[in-house]
Design an enzyme around this catalytic site. Structure first.
Site, PDB file in Angstrom:
ATOM      1  N   PHE A  16       0.817  -1.212   0.000  1.00  0.00           N
ATOM      2  CA  PHE A  16       0.000   0.000   0.000  1.00  0.00           C
ATOM      3  C   PHE A  16       0.858   1.273   0.000  1.00  0.00           C
ATOM      4  O   PHE A  16       0.834   2.054  -0.957  1.00  0.00           O
ATOM      5  CB  PHE A  16      -0.945  -0.051   1.207  1.00  0.00           C
ATOM      6  CG  PHE A  16      -1.489   1.260   1.674  1.00  0.00           C
ATOM      7  CD1 PHE A  16      -1.992   2.193   0.765  1.00  0.00           C
ATOM      8  CD2 PHE A  16      -1.523   1.565   3.028  1.00  0.00           C
ATOM      9  CE1 PHE A  16      -2.502   3.411   1.217  1.00  0.00           C
ATOM     10  CE2 PHE A  16      -2.033   2.775   3.483  1.00  0.00           C
ATOM     11  CZ  PHE A  16      -2.514   3.705   2.570  1.00  0.00           C
ATOM     12  N   ASP A  36      10.107  -6.779  -3.439  1.00  0.00           N
ATOM     13  CA  ASP A  36       8.907  -7.275  -2.759  1.00  0.00           C
ATOM     14  C   ASP A  36       8.795  -8.786  -2.958  1.00  0.00           C
ATOM     15  O   ASP A  36       9.159  -9.298  -4.018  1.00  0.00           O
ATOM     16  CB  ASP A  36       7.650  -6.592  -3.324  1.00  0.00           C
ATOM     17  CG  ASP A  36       6.512  -6.530  -2.308  1.00  0.00           C
ATOM     18  OD1 ASP A  36       6.061  -7.615  -1.862  1.00  0.00           O
ATOM     19  OD2 ASP A  36       6.082  -5.417  -1.964  1.00  0.00           O
ATOM     20  N   THR A  40       2.323  -9.649   1.163  1.00  0.00           N
ATOM     21  CA  THR A  40       1.179  -8.779   1.435  1.00  0.00           C
ATOM     22  C   THR A  40       1.004  -7.695   0.368  1.00  0.00           C
ATOM     23  O   THR A  40      -0.010  -7.013   0.351  1.00  0.00           O
ATOM     24  CB  THR A  40       1.300  -8.080   2.820  1.00  0.00           C
ATOM     25  OG1 THR A  40       2.503  -7.316   2.858  1.00  0.00           O
ATOM     26  CG2 THR A  40       1.336  -9.111   3.940  1.00  0.00           C
ATOM     27  N   GLY A  41       1.981  -7.560  -0.535  1.00  0.00           N
ATOM     28  CA  GLY A  41       1.859  -6.604  -1.640  1.00  0.00           C
ATOM     29  C   GLY A  41       1.202  -7.260  -2.844  1.00  0.00           C
ATOM     30  O   GLY A  41       0.996  -8.481  -2.881  1.00  0.00           O
ATOM     31  N   ASP A  61      12.997 -11.680  -1.033  1.00  0.00           N
ATOM     32  CA  ASP A  61      12.619 -11.611   0.381  1.00  0.00           C
ATOM     33  C   ASP A  61      13.738 -10.968   1.187  1.00  0.00           C
ATOM     34  O   ASP A  61      14.909 -11.356   1.058  1.00  0.00           O
ATOM     35  CB  ASP A  61      12.348 -13.035   0.886  1.00  0.00           C
ATOM     36  CG  ASP A  61      11.563 -13.070   2.180  1.00  0.00           C
ATOM     37  OD1 ASP A  61      11.954 -12.357   3.134  1.00  0.00           O
ATOM     38  OD2 ASP A  61      10.574 -13.816   2.259  1.00  0.00           O
ATOM     39  N   GLN A  81      10.090  -0.090   3.531  1.00  0.00           N
ATOM     40  CA  GLN A  81       8.670  -0.224   3.904  1.00  0.00           C
ATOM     41  C   GLN A  81       8.285  -1.672   4.173  1.00  0.00           C
ATOM     42  O   GLN A  81       7.209  -1.936   4.722  1.00  0.00           O
ATOM     43  CB  GLN A  81       7.773   0.313   2.776  1.00  0.00           C
ATOM     44  CG  GLN A  81       8.164   1.694   2.262  1.00  0.00           C
ATOM     45  CD  GLN A  81       8.064   2.766   3.321  1.00  0.00           C
ATOM     46  OE1 GLN A  81       7.063   2.873   4.022  1.00  0.00           O
ATOM     47  NE2 GLN A  81       9.121   3.569   3.453  1.00  0.00           N
ATOM     48  N   TYR A 149       4.178  -7.199  17.417  1.00  0.00           N
ATOM     49  CA  TYR A 149       4.428  -6.245  16.336  1.00  0.00           C
ATOM     50  C   TYR A 149       5.106  -4.988  16.866  1.00  0.00           C
ATOM     51  O   TYR A 149       6.094  -4.501  16.310  1.00  0.00           O
ATOM     52  CB  TYR A 149       3.121  -5.878  15.631  1.00  0.00           C
ATOM     53  CG  TYR A 149       3.268  -4.777  14.614  1.00  0.00           C
ATOM     54  CD1 TYR A 149       3.910  -5.014  13.406  1.00  0.00           C
ATOM     55  CD2 TYR A 149       2.771  -3.491  14.852  1.00  0.00           C
ATOM     56  CE1 TYR A 149       4.073  -4.007  12.464  1.00  0.00           C
ATOM     57  CE2 TYR A 149       2.922  -2.478  13.924  1.00  0.00           C
ATOM     58  CZ  TYR A 149       3.565  -2.741  12.734  1.00  0.00           C
ATOM     59  OH  TYR A 149       3.731  -1.736  11.807  1.00  0.00           O
ATOM     60  N   VAL A 179      -2.230   4.954   8.665  1.00  0.00           N
ATOM     61  CA  VAL A 179      -2.230   5.491   7.305  1.00  0.00           C
ATOM     62  C   VAL A 179      -3.380   4.877   6.508  1.00  0.00           C
ATOM     63  O   VAL A 179      -3.682   3.692   6.632  1.00  0.00           O
ATOM     64  CB  VAL A 179      -0.886   5.198   6.611  1.00  0.00           C
ATOM     65  CG1 VAL A 179      -0.835   5.882   5.252  1.00  0.00           C
ATOM     66  CG2 VAL A 179       0.274   5.658   7.490  1.00  0.00           C
TER      67      VAL A 179
END
Length: 326
Positions: A16, A36, A40-41, A61, A81, A149, A179
């Site tokens: 995102f 990436d 999750t992308g 990775d 990110q 986390y 965000v």
């Protein structure tokens, strides 16, 4: 930093926030490498960039150190990110969150040091404030973490601080506060609250608010976050590096107020959404009651000037979701 002479590595660049950063910095004439592993992308977030001579995709990775080194070839700046987000995900599977968010982060940071990277900007998190009850949140007043986390994101800050002092690599951590905006995934068990609620309302399904709805958050529109990353990347102020910044708007909204905004803005496209009832469920484990950022440090040292409030950001986000996901 002149905007047309540098190569940026954006890890998690299909996610995102990462994909929005890729898009923006390419539009400014930079060369962007996206790393990436698509855990999750999504490819659809960056597919319009593939074929652009200033864009390169590396599927790999960050848990693999060799991949990190390879991705850094010819890179000037890193915008890290890549992470496994979500407090509930980390509670359900702390080991994987640790491997990605701490071991992967350390791989990327160490490889950046080895590659002679000029500056390492990384996604930190408001979860670092933990059980601290003081409001607004000020960067140097934190509590104990409330989830695996949060532990991982705090450890990132500790490693960045040690690396800047020990190896003289410039680091800047950006503590993101809730965000939201275009390209944020509305699906899956760990979907963020705004896109999840938007999709439910568009389908005339009742959103479930955790608790009584009076928990509050400093919801932060994606364009404020892009602006913050650019300020972190371009600053020439020596006092502005090797530290962390709240990345937020500096206002808080309760979940009840959030849903009211969403119903109001979505009903402009579909009047029936006004009538969709709201359901209240139990509070979620690991959640803090209130979150509000002070952005004074970023304004002073980075000349951060966020343009989007919760309402103006939600209008943009709702329009994007309606046009792209309805």
């Amino acid at each position: 930093m002149s905007q047309n002479k540098h190569t940026l590595l954006i890890t998690g660049g299909a996610g995102f926030i990462g994909s929005n950063l890729c898009e923006y910095f390419i539009s400014k004439g930079n060369r962007v490498i996206c790393l990436d592993n698509f855990s999750t992308g999504f490819r659809h977030n960056i597919e319009h960039l593939i074929g652009n001579p200033n864009f390169q995709l590396i599927e790999g990775d960050i848990r693999d150190y060799t991949t990190c080194l390879k991705a850094l070839d010819g890179v000037d700046y890193v915008m890290h990110q890549a992470a496994l987000g979500s407090v509930p995900r980390s509670i359900n599977d702390p080991i994987t969150s640790n491997e990605v968010n701490i071991s992967g982060f350390l791989n990327m940071l160490h490889a950046s040091k080895e590659a002679g990277i000029k500056r390492f900007i990384y996604a930190a998190s408001s979860s670092t404030y933990g059980d601290s009850e003081s409001l607004p949140k000020i960067e140097d007043v934190i509590g104990k973490p409330l989830s695996p986390y949060a532990v991982t994101k705090y450890v990132n800050e500790l490693y960045a601080d040690v690396f800047s002092k020990t190896y003289s690599i410039e680091t800047i951590g950006l503590r993101y506060f809730n965000v939201f905006g275009r390209k944020q995934n509305p699906n899956g068990a760990y979907a963020a609250v705004i896109p999840k609620f938007v999709m439910q309302l568009m389908n005339h399904e009742s959103p479930i608010i955790n608790g009584d709805g009076n928990y509050s958050r400093d919801f932060t529109y994606i364009d404020n976050v892009i602006h913050m990353n650019e300020m972190a990347l371009t600053t020439q102020n020596s006092e502005a590096v090797n530290t962390v910044y709240n990345t937020a708007f500096g206002d808080r909204t309760t979940l009840n107020e959030l849903v009211a905004y969403l119903k109001e803005y979505l009903s402009e496209f579909d009047s029936k959404i006004k009538e969709v009832p709201i359901i209240h469920g139990p509070n979620r484990q690991g959640d803090i009651p209130h979150s509000l950022a002070s952005v004074e440090k970023a304004k002073k040292l980075l000349h951060y000037n966020p343009q989007y409030s919760i309402s103006s950001g939600l209008k943009e986000a709702v329009k994007w979701y309606w046009e792209n996901l309805k």
